[in-house]
Motif scaffolding. Sequence first.
Motif, PDB file in Angstrom:
ATOM      1  N   ASN A  80       0.844  -1.200   0.000  1.00 50.39           N
ATOM      2  CA  ASN A  80       0.000   0.000   0.000  1.00 50.39           C
ATOM      3  C   ASN A  80       0.876   1.245   0.000  1.00 50.39           C
ATOM      4  O   ASN A  80       1.843   1.336   0.747  1.00 50.39           O
ATOM      5  N   LYS A  81       0.517   2.218  -0.817  1.00 51.19           N
ATOM      6  CA  LYS A  81       1.336   3.417  -0.959  1.00 51.19           C
ATOM      7  C   LYS A  81       1.294   4.306   0.279  1.00 51.19           C
ATOM      8  O   LYS A  81       2.276   4.956   0.625  1.00 51.19           O
ATOM      9  N   GLN A  82       0.130   4.361   0.958  1.00 56.11           N
ATOM     10  CA  GLN A  82      -0.043   5.305   2.055  1.00 56.11           C
ATOM     11  C   GLN A  82      -0.232   4.646   3.418  1.00 56.11           C
ATOM     12  O   GLN A  82       0.132   5.222   4.432  1.00 56.11           O
ATOM     13  N   CYS A  83      -0.831   3.470   3.453  1.00 54.31           N
ATOM     14  CA  CYS A  83      -1.324   2.921   4.726  1.00 54.31           C
ATOM     15  C   CYS A  83      -0.679   1.602   5.138  1.00 54.31           C
ATOM     16  O   CYS A  83      -1.224   0.892   5.978  1.00 54.31           O
ATOM     17  N   SER A  84       0.471   1.253   4.586  1.00 53.59           N
ATOM     18  CA  SER A  84       1.075  -0.026   4.962  1.00 53.59           C
ATOM     19  C   SER A  84       1.450  -0.077   6.436  1.00 53.59           C
ATOM     20  O   SER A  84       1.558  -1.157   7.016  1.00 53.59           O
ATOM     21  N   ASP A  85       1.637   1.089   7.060  1.00 57.03           N
ATOM     22  CA  ASP A  85       1.950   1.078   8.490  1.00 57.03           C
ATOM     23  C   ASP A  85       0.803   0.485   9.300  1.00 57.03           C
ATOM     24  O   ASP A  85       1.017  -0.374  10.167  1.00 57.03           O
ATOM     25  N   ILE A  86      -0.442   0.918   9.026  1.00 59.74           N
ATOM     26  CA  ILE A  86      -1.556   0.383   9.809  1.00 59.74           C
ATOM     27  C   ILE A  86      -1.802  -1.084   9.473  1.00 59.74           C
ATOM     28  O   ILE A  86      -2.282  -1.842  10.320  1.00 59.74           O
ATOM     29  N   PHE A  87      -1.470  -1.507   8.268  1.00 60.15           N
ATOM     30  CA  PHE A  87      -1.545  -2.930   7.931  1.00 60.15           C
ATOM     31  C   PHE A  87      -0.541  -3.710   8.776  1.00 60.15           C
ATOM     32  O   PHE A  87      -0.864  -4.792   9.291  1.00 60.15           O
ATOM     33  N   LEU A  88       0.665  -3.178   8.923  1.00 60.42           N
ATOM     34  CA  LEU A  88       1.686  -3.872   9.714  1.00 60.42           C
ATOM     35  C   LEU A  88       1.295  -3.953  11.177  1.00 60.42           C
ATOM     36  O   LEU A  88       1.384  -5.026  11.790  1.00 60.42           O
ATOM     37  N   TRP A  89       0.864  -2.840  11.762  1.00 55.20           N
ATOM     38  CA  TRP A  89       0.491  -2.875  13.188  1.00 55.20           C
ATOM     39  C   TRP A  89      -0.651  -3.879  13.397  1.00 55.20           C
ATOM     40  O   TRP A  89      -0.644  -4.634  14.376  1.00 55.20           O
ATOM     41  N   SER A  90      -1.603  -3.891  12.498  1.00 51.57           N
ATOM     42  CA  SER A  90      -2.746  -4.799  12.640  1.00 51.57           C
ATOM     43  C   SER A  90      -2.314  -6.248  12.504  1.00 51.57           C
ATOM     44  O   SER A  90      -2.784  -7.119  13.244  1.00 51.57           O
ATOM     45  N   TYR A  91      -1.424  -6.519  11.574  1.00 50.49           N
ATOM     46  CA  TYR A  91      -0.908  -7.887  11.417  1.00 50.49           C
ATOM     47  C   TYR A  91      -0.205  -8.343  12.693  1.00 50.49           C
ATOM     48  O   TYR A  91      -0.410  -9.472  13.161  1.00 50.49           O
ATOM     49  N   LEU A  92       0.607  -7.474  13.267  1.00 49.02           N
ATOM     50  CA  LEU A  92       1.334  -7.828  14.488  1.00 49.02           C
ATOM     51  C   LEU A  92       0.402  -8.060  15.668  1.00 49.02           C
ATOM     52  O   LEU A  92       0.710  -8.845  16.573  1.00 49.02           O
ATOM     53  N   LEU A  93      -0.753  -7.394  15.661  1.00 48.47           N
ATOM     54  CA  LEU A  93      -1.660  -7.445  16.805  1.00 48.47           C
ATOM     55  C   LEU A  93      -2.768  -8.496  16.676  1.00 48.47           C
ATOM     56  O   LEU A  93      -3.588  -8.618  17.584  1.00 48.47           O
ATOM     57  N   GLU A  94      -2.787  -9.236  15.600  1.00 46.61           N
ATOM     58  CA  GLU A  94      -3.876 -10.195  15.406  1.00 46.61           C
ATOM     59  C   GLU A  94      -3.991 -11.190  16.551  1.00 46.61           C
ATOM     60  O   GLU A  94      -5.095 -11.621  16.899  1.00 46.61           O
ATOM     61  N   ASN A  95      -2.869 -11.560  17.159  1.00 42.15           N
ATOM     62  CA  ASN A  95      -2.900 -12.554  18.234  1.00 42.15           C
ATOM     63  C   ASN A  95      -2.166 -12.072  19.488  1.00 42.15           C
ATOM     64  O   ASN A  95      -1.584 -12.868  20.221  1.00 42.15           O
ATOM     65  N   SER A  96      -2.224 -10.751  19.726  1.00 41.52           N
ATOM     66  CA  SER A  96      -1.478 -10.224  20.870  1.00 41.52           C
ATOM     67  C   SER A  96      -2.112  -8.926  21.363  1.00 41.52           C
ATOM     68  O   SER A  96      -3.173  -8.520  20.903  1.00 41.52           O
ATOM     69  N   SER A  97      -1.427  -8.279  22.300  1.00 43.60           N
ATOM     70  CA  SER A  97      -1.865  -6.994  22.843  1.00 43.60           C
ATOM     71  C   SER A  97      -0.830  -5.934  22.504  1.00 43.60           C
ATOM     72  O   SER A  97       0.242  -6.228  21.974  1.00 43.60           O
ATOM     73  N   PHE A  98      -1.156  -4.661  22.844  1.00 42.32           N
ATOM     74  CA  PHE A  98      -0.187  -3.593  22.633  1.00 42.32           C
ATOM     75  C   PHE A  98      -0.032  -2.797  23.916  1.00 42.32           C
ATOM     76  O   PHE A  98      -0.839  -2.919  24.851  1.00 42.32           O
ATOM     77  N   ALA A  99       1.015  -1.990  23.955  1.00 39.54           N
ATOM     78  CA  ALA A  99       1.263  -1.142  25.118  1.00 39.54           C
ATOM     79  C   ALA A  99       1.466   0.291  24.655  1.00 39.54           C
ATOM     80  O   ALA A  99       2.105   0.548  23.626  1.00 39.54           O
ATOM     81  N   PHE A 100       0.928   1.218  25.429  1.00 37.60           N
ATOM     82  CA  PHE A 100       1.100   2.637  25.138  1.00 37.60           C
ATOM     83  C   PHE A 100       1.786   3.313  26.311  1.00 37.60           C
ATOM     84  O   PHE A 100       1.328   3.220  27.451  1.00 37.60           O
ATOM     85  N   LEU A 101       2.913   3.971  26.031  1.00 38.81           N
ATOM     86  CA  LEU A 101       3.634   4.760  27.021  1.00 38.81           C
ATOM     87  C   LEU A 101       3.287   6.225  26.796  1.00 38.81           C
ATOM     88  O   LEU A 101       3.619   6.800  25.749  1.00 38.81           O
ATOM     89  N   ASN A 102       2.608   6.830  27.753  1.00 39.18           N
ATOM     90  CA  ASN A 102       2.134   8.201  27.590  1.00 39.18           C
ATOM     91  C   ASN A 102       3.233   9.200  27.972  1.00 39.18           C
ATOM     92  O   ASN A 102       3.158   9.914  28.976  1.00 39.18           O
TER      93      ASN A 102
END
Length: 307
Positions: A190-212
Motif C-alpha cells: 500500500n502506498k499510504q497505509c502499509s503502516d496500519i496494515f503492519l500494526w494490525s498484522y502484528l496485533l492479530e494474536n497479541s496486545s499492545f502497550a502505550f507509554l504516555n
Amino acid sequence: MAKLSIIIPSYNHGEFLIDRLETIYNQTYKDWEAIIIDDKSTDDSVAIIEKFLKNNPDFNIKYFIVNENNSGSGYNSWKKGIELAETKYIWIAETDDYSDVTFLEELIPVLESNEKVSLAFSASHYVENNKITYDSSNRTKDLNVNKNEYKVIDKSVFFKRMPFDTYITNGSSVVFKKPNVTIPDTIFTNKQCSDIFLWSYLLENSSFAFLNKNLNYFRRHVGSTSTFLQKHKLESIYHENAKYLNLFKQTDKYPQFINHYIKYYIWSHKRDFLNTSSVRKIQIDKNLRLLYFLELIRFTAFKLFRK
C-alpha cells in the motif's frame, strides 16, 4: 548479536538526517545495530550518511544499502529491513523524524516484561518548521493512560478504530517484536497505509502497550506523507481502507466505510459523487452500491436542511 535492529529507511531527507542519526547514536539503550536502506535518493542523503558513519566509527551499522533504482515506496525499505533483521526487537526510525535519547531505554523494558505484547509505542510531539506545535494527546486520550506511565491494552481496542483512525502517530513511535514467521508481502504493497496494515498484522494474536510520554518527534513538512494527503485527493486512501477491511475480515464496517467516504471525500469532491470505485473495492453483494446512494441522499438532505 544485538537485541534490537534499527531500520533507517532513507529517501531525500538530507536536511533532517543529522538530527535523526544523532538521536539514534545518543540513545541511552545501546544493545542495537542499524540497517540503513537508501532508496536511490536524489539529494545528498547518501553523502551525509557516509560522512556521519566515517566520523562515528562506533555507530553499530550492520547493513548500509543504497538501492540501484528507486523502489517506488518507502514501505519497501521497511519490508527489506525487517527481512534482514535477525534481532528480537525492531524500531523503524524514519529519517525525517527524531527522538528523545531515552526512547529505546523506556520502550524496550515494556516489551521485555510483557510476553503477550507485540508492539509498544510512545506519545509524540508534532514538529513544524523546527518548532513543536502540539502533541498526540487528543489521539490517545481515550486510552486513559496517566502521563509518564504505560498500560497494556487488548487488541480489540486498537481494531475498533481501524482503519479510519489509529492511536499510533507514525512508525517512528513504535518498537515491536519481530514475528517468527515471514510477514506477507501484501502488508507492504500500500502506498499510504502499509503502516496500519503492519500494526494490525502484528496485533492479530497479541496486545499492545502505550507509554504516555512524548519521546517521538514527528516532523510535518512539505513532502511528508501527511502533508501530501492534506493537499491531494484522498480516494487512494479509501481504496487501501477497503483492502484493509477485506484482509482483516472487518466486513461489519462496510456501512461505516461508506458513511466515512461520503463525509470526508465525496462531500468535498462533489463532482465525483457517481464514482463508486472505492465502494466496489469492498463489494460483496449488489446492495452495497445501493446503500452508497441511499446514504449519499440522506447525508445531502441533512446538510441542506441544517442550513
